[in-house]
Design a protein around this motif. Sequence first.
Motif, PDB file in Angstrom:
ATOM      1  N   LYS A 169     -18.125 -30.331 -19.972  1.00 45.71           N
ATOM      2  CA  LYS A 169     -19.424 -29.993 -20.542  1.00 45.71           C
ATOM      3  C   LYS A 169     -20.077 -28.910 -19.683  1.00 45.71           C
ATOM      4  O   LYS A 169     -19.986 -28.934 -18.453  1.00 45.71           O
ATOM      5  CB  LYS A 169     -20.328 -31.216 -20.640  1.00 45.71           C
ATOM      6  CG  LYS A 169     -20.566 -31.943 -19.340  1.00 45.71           C
ATOM      7  CD  LYS A 169     -21.605 -33.034 -19.487  1.00 45.71           C
ATOM      8  CE  LYS A 169     -21.181 -34.095 -20.459  1.00 45.71           C
ATOM      9  NZ  LYS A 169     -22.164 -35.217 -20.547  1.00 45.71           N
TER      10      LYS A 169
ATOM     11  N   SER B  11     -18.429 -32.567 -10.859  1.00 49.58           N
ATOM     12  CA  SER B  11     -18.594 -31.126 -11.016  1.00 49.58           C
ATOM     13  C   SER B  11     -17.306 -30.421 -10.627  1.00 49.58           C
ATOM     14  O   SER B  11     -16.683 -30.748  -9.620  1.00 49.58           O
ATOM     15  CB  SER B  11     -19.740 -30.627 -10.129  1.00 49.58           C
ATOM     16  OG  SER B  11     -19.747 -29.218 -10.065  1.00 49.58           O
TER      17      SER B  11
ATOM     18  N   GLN C 100     -18.384 -38.698 -14.233  1.00 52.62           N
ATOM     19  CA  GLN C 100     -18.372 -37.243 -14.199  1.00 52.62           C
ATOM     20  C   GLN C 100     -18.159 -36.712 -12.793  1.00 52.62           C
ATOM     21  O   GLN C 100     -18.413 -37.398 -11.803  1.00 52.62           O
ATOM     22  CB  GLN C 100     -19.695 -36.693 -14.741  1.00 52.62           C
ATOM     23  CG  GLN C 100     -19.987 -37.064 -16.174  1.00 52.62           C
ATOM     24  CD  GLN C 100     -21.269 -36.429 -16.678  1.00 52.62           C
ATOM     25  OE1 GLN C 100     -21.434 -35.215 -16.623  1.00 52.62           O
ATOM     26  NE2 GLN C 100     -22.174 -37.247 -17.163  1.00 52.62           N
TER      27      GLN C 100
ATOM     28  N   ARG D 146     -19.493 -26.160 -15.010  1.00 50.10           N
ATOM     29  CA  ARG D 146     -19.047 -27.218 -15.910  1.00 50.10           C
ATOM     30  C   ARG D 146     -18.796 -28.502 -15.135  1.00 50.10           C
ATOM     31  O   ARG D 146     -18.442 -28.472 -13.957  1.00 50.10           O
ATOM     32  CB  ARG D 146     -17.757 -26.812 -16.635  1.00 50.10           C
ATOM     33  CG  ARG D 146     -17.930 -25.662 -17.615  1.00 50.10           C
ATOM     34  CD  ARG D 146     -16.584 -25.267 -18.221  1.00 50.10           C
ATOM     35  NE  ARG D 146     -16.738 -24.247 -19.245  1.00 50.10           N
ATOM     36  CZ  ARG D 146     -16.840 -22.952 -18.997  1.00 50.10           C
ATOM     37  NH1 ARG D 146     -16.818 -22.526 -17.753  1.00 50.10           N
ATOM     38  NH2 ARG D 146     -16.982 -22.089 -19.985  1.00 50.10           N
ATOM     39  N   ASP D 147     -18.983 -29.620 -15.823  1.00 49.68           N
ATOM     40  CA  ASP D 147     -18.601 -30.919 -15.298  1.00 49.68           C
ATOM     41  C   ASP D 147     -17.409 -31.430 -16.091  1.00 49.68           C
ATOM     42  O   ASP D 147     -17.246 -31.115 -17.273  1.00 49.68           O
ATOM     43  CB  ASP D 147     -19.745 -31.932 -15.443  1.00 49.68           C
ATOM     44  CG  ASP D 147     -20.907 -31.636 -14.509  1.00 49.68           C
ATOM     45  OD1 ASP D 147     -20.723 -30.847 -13.557  1.00 49.68           O
ATOM     46  OD2 ASP D 147     -21.997 -32.185 -14.747  1.00 49.68           O
TER      47      ASP D 147
ATOM     48  N   THR E 246     -22.958 -27.246 -17.806  1.00 49.71           N
ATOM     49  CA  THR E 246     -24.219 -27.666 -17.199  1.00 49.71           C
ATOM     50  C   THR E 246     -25.123 -26.488 -16.888  1.00 49.71           C
ATOM     51  O   THR E 246     -26.321 -26.662 -16.680  1.00 49.71           O
ATOM     52  CB  THR E 246     -23.959 -28.455 -15.909  1.00 49.71           C
ATOM     53  OG1 THR E 246     -23.202 -27.636 -14.992  1.00 49.71           O
ATOM     54  CG2 THR E 246     -23.172 -29.727 -16.204  1.00 49.71           C
ATOM     55  N   TYR E 247     -24.542 -25.287 -16.820  1.00 46.74           N
ATOM     56  CA  TYR E 247     -25.344 -24.079 -16.594  1.00 46.74           C
ATOM     57  C   TYR E 247     -24.565 -22.889 -17.114  1.00 46.74           C
ATOM     58  O   TYR E 247     -23.346 -22.794 -16.938  1.00 46.74           O
ATOM     59  CB  TYR E 247     -25.630 -23.881 -15.100  1.00 46.74           C
ATOM     60  CG  TYR E 247     -26.204 -22.504 -14.790  1.00 46.74           C
ATOM     61  CD1 TYR E 247     -27.555 -22.242 -14.966  1.00 46.74           C
ATOM     62  CD2 TYR E 247     -25.379 -21.470 -14.375  1.00 46.74           C
ATOM     63  CE1 TYR E 247     -28.074 -20.984 -14.711  1.00 46.74           C
ATOM     64  CE2 TYR E 247     -25.888 -20.205 -14.122  1.00 46.74           C
ATOM     65  CZ  TYR E 247     -27.247 -19.956 -14.291  1.00 46.74           C
ATOM     66  OH  TYR E 247     -27.754 -18.719 -14.053  1.00 46.74           O
TER      67      TYR E 247
END
Length: 234
Positions: free
Chosen positions: A52, A174, A172, A63-64, A54-55
């Motif tokens: 996903k 990072s 999760q 992404r994570d 994240t920024y």
Amino acid sequence: MSWNTCLFCYAQERGGTFFGLQQETNFGLQQEPYEGSLLLEDPKGQILISTKVTYSGRYGTNRDISVAVRAALERPYTLRVKKQSALQEGVNTVLDGLDLGARILGKKTDLSPDYGAPELADDRGIKTNEPEFTRWVLQSRELRELLEAQPDFWVQVSPVGPEERIHLVEAQVSMEQEVSMRDEVFGLFEEMDQEARRKEYEDCGFPRQLDALVELARAARDAVTAWPMPMRTP
């Protein structure tokens, strides 16, 4: 090797249904790589492995990696257990000092609750909407041990919608934090033959780290479903 190639190799070993392209193709266009996902079968429900964003901005995209399972609870419940930022660590230090001062004066406070798991609360932020139930959840030895062994992993539990009983339980990490999941592993390398790609996959630690993330998601699901939620007082 790319994320897709690593996940494709992982699917060949662990089974499941792979959604993605082993080799990303963008026909010469400048675009974000297409990132695949993997659906694993499990006796207690399917497990979704994906990434996903994240920024995303001028300095790149973060992404994570997410391993998600589903769980049914009596009512909406939220929990997040994640390594604290430097700012949050400072705030908690102040709160711990206030708690200590209050205890010396014979007063009870709840400024920095540990939810019965002080070893986690000392270096992680724990946020929840049901403190009493969370005390039971964090009594899971397997969950605590997995979190202690992987300080960069975190878990969160959230209902899939307002007033929903079905919850998403996620483990999760990072990509930027985990050593074996940095850009040098997932960034696009020059083309390799199948044997070289397999060796690179085995040496990078990807399967071991993803196995640990899957186990954390399972442990979190088991922890939140091990006990009935306490009745709310009116």
